[in-house]
Design a protein around this motif. Sequence first.
Motif, PDB file in Angstrom:
ATOM      1  N   MET A  39       0.769  -1.014  -0.188  1.00  0.00           N
ATOM      2  CA  MET A  39      -0.168   0.380   0.045  1.00  0.00           C
ATOM      3  C   MET A  39       1.116   1.215   0.106  1.00  0.00           C
ATOM      4  O   MET A  39       0.494   2.193  -0.817  1.00  0.00           O
ATOM      5  N   VAL A  40       2.307   0.953   0.988  1.00  0.00           N
ATOM      6  CA  VAL A  40       2.823   2.677   1.034  1.00  0.00           C
ATOM      7  C   VAL A  40       3.316   2.770  -0.179  1.00  0.00           C
ATOM      8  O   VAL A  40       4.178   3.458  -1.266  1.00  0.00           O
ATOM      9  N   ALA A  41       4.093   1.126  -1.166  1.00  0.00           N
ATOM     10  CA  ALA A  41       4.846   1.479  -2.494  1.00  0.00           C
ATOM     11  C   ALA A  41       3.829   1.913  -3.401  1.00  0.00           C
ATOM     12  O   ALA A  41       4.421   2.538  -4.619  1.00  0.00           O
ATOM     13  N   THR A  42       2.084   1.574  -3.146  1.00  0.00           N
ATOM     14  CA  THR A  42       1.273   1.724  -4.252  1.00  0.00           C
ATOM     15  C   THR A  42       1.277   3.614  -4.239  1.00  0.00           C
ATOM     16  O   THR A  42       0.892   4.280  -4.920  1.00  0.00           O
ATOM     17  N   ILE A  43       1.060   3.854  -3.075  1.00  0.00           N
ATOM     18  CA  ILE A  43       0.931   5.589  -2.668  1.00  0.00           C
ATOM     19  C   ILE A  43       1.363   6.552  -2.827  1.00  0.00           C
ATOM     20  O   ILE A  43       1.279   7.621  -3.077  1.00  0.00           O
ATOM     21  N   LEU A  44       2.537   5.558  -2.252  1.00  0.00           N
ATOM     22  CA  LEU A  44       4.137   7.160  -1.881  1.00  0.00           C
ATOM     23  C   LEU A  44       4.570   7.705  -3.311  1.00  0.00           C
ATOM     24  O   LEU A  44       4.647   9.312  -3.213  1.00  0.00           O
ATOM     25  N   PRO A  45       4.708   7.277  -4.762  1.00  0.00           N
ATOM     26  CA  PRO A  45       4.342   7.432  -6.124  1.00  0.00           C
ATOM     27  C   PRO A  45       3.805   9.109  -5.836  1.00  0.00           C
ATOM     28  O   PRO A  45       3.953   9.719  -6.951  1.00  0.00           O
ATOM     29  N   ALA A  46       2.235   8.833  -5.930  1.00  0.00           N
ATOM     30  CA  ALA A  46       1.533   9.823  -6.228  1.00  0.00           C
ATOM     31  C   ALA A  46       2.147  10.948  -4.752  1.00  0.00           C
ATOM     32  O   ALA A  46       1.627  11.994  -5.071  1.00  0.00           O
ATOM     33  N   ILE A 176      10.559  -2.293  -8.850  1.00  0.00           N
ATOM     34  CA  ILE A 176      10.744  -2.864  -7.694  1.00  0.00           C
ATOM     35  C   ILE A 176       9.709  -3.596  -7.133  1.00  0.00           C
ATOM     36  O   ILE A 176       9.570  -4.398  -5.920  1.00  0.00           O
ATOM     37  N   GLY A 177       8.338  -2.981  -6.833  1.00  0.00           N
ATOM     38  CA  GLY A 177       7.212  -3.932  -6.518  1.00  0.00           C
ATOM     39  C   GLY A 177       7.468  -5.318  -6.937  1.00  0.00           C
ATOM     40  O   GLY A 177       7.044  -5.764  -5.932  1.00  0.00           O
ATOM     41  N   SER A 310      17.987  -6.936  -9.642  1.00  0.00           N
ATOM     42  CA  SER A 310      17.000  -6.009 -10.249  1.00  0.00           C
ATOM     43  C   SER A 310      16.357  -5.314 -10.474  1.00  0.00           C
ATOM     44  O   SER A 310      15.692  -4.297 -11.460  1.00  0.00           O
ATOM     45  N   VAL A 311      16.731  -4.965  -8.658  1.00  0.00           N
ATOM     46  CA  VAL A 311      16.522  -3.042  -9.173  1.00  0.00           C
ATOM     47  C   VAL A 311      17.153  -2.946  -9.038  1.00  0.00           C
ATOM     48  O   VAL A 311      17.607  -1.553  -9.832  1.00  0.00           O
ATOM     49  N   PHE A 312      19.004  -2.783  -8.868  1.00  0.00           N
ATOM     50  CA  PHE A 312      20.161  -1.224  -8.969  1.00  0.00           C
ATOM     51  C   PHE A 312      21.123  -1.711  -9.729  1.00  0.00           C
ATOM     52  O   PHE A 312      21.677  -0.837 -10.370  1.00  0.00           O
TER      53      PHE A 312
END
Length: 390
Positions: A39-46, A176-177, A310-312
């Motif tokens: 939820m944090v990863a979804t909302i944070l970018p916005a 990343i998610g 995969s991330v960096f």
Amino acid sequence: MNGKTLDRPWLLIAEREITTKLRDKTFVGSTLVMLLIVMVATILPALIIGKGGADKIAVVDEAATKVVQQASTTKGGKGYETVRAADRPAAEKLVTDGDVKAALLPGTDGYVVLGKDQVDSGIESGLREAAATVGTQANAAKAGLTPAELHAGTKVELQLLKPGPLPDLVSHFVKIGLALVFYMTALGFGMMIAQSVVQEKESRVVEILAASVPIRSLLWGKVLGNTVLALTQIVVIAGAALIGLLVTDQAAVLEVVAPVAGWFVVFFVLGFVALAGLWAVAGSLATRQEDLGSTTLPGQMILMIPFFFSVFAGGSATKIASFVPIASSMSMPGRMLTEDVPVWEPLLAILILLLATVLIIRLGARLYERTLLQTGRRLGYREAIALKAS
């Protein structure tokens, strides 16, 4: 036992794994933690995208400046800030470099809103309405105009210099998610599989089970039961992510993520099954909970190194990792989200992963059979491979 479970003992073990985990507070707690992270990863970018000062709009003439000023007065809040450019190429450079959110340029019948890979829907609609208002006011000052003439010069077209599905920041967070979901799910369930095997060995329950059920059926049941639980957890997490996207008005993200989601499920299942077999072996090598720190270390490394890759890692390294078994479960879905990947690449990666999964699970089954009933001391992987089947 009924006839079904006698014929398919692995199904009985799978049911036992599922019911046991659903009553486990640790499992329920880890699921809630993952829901919170998603939820944090979804909302944070916005929230990040929504922060900052006024959105900057590049213009090349006074007419466009008036339109941006009109849009700013009707937007409310932080409004818009105009950035004057000498000409269209200069405005394009500002857009490409990210110095402005968009550019408002003269068009054949009004204006053109120029963006890089995407134009915020609020900016586009605000400039469109403002252009109509300013144009109407100017035309209304003239006498004897038809309705078509009254709205002349107010048409706004959208053009993108580098068409893309998502802003770079959002794409990076979603990439990343996906990797994080696989990493945390495989690690969390893997440790639970290893711990359950050790608990059964310590309590001697495994000896009772092995006397009634083939040892390989114990392994298949654990793998199947935990795979079902993991997929169920993924569905719940996906539902939470969907709610987060809808609440933050990021429905456009779904149009991009949805086609990749099917590929992710395939990569997830194959990668998880292979790792589940290894985690079960890690538990069978141990005799106490304290032994798991060393027996599960290879599995943790197999997960951790590909995750950071995969991330960096850069583009070429990520591309290579997307064809390496286990690593491909985290790298390939992310590449498909952020790059134009030809369909043969994920198909080839799936084929390689499938072959590797079959080999890993067969090796795991042999080691599991040889080590499950070994008690008294912790075994190493080399020693387990050297053991003869009983």
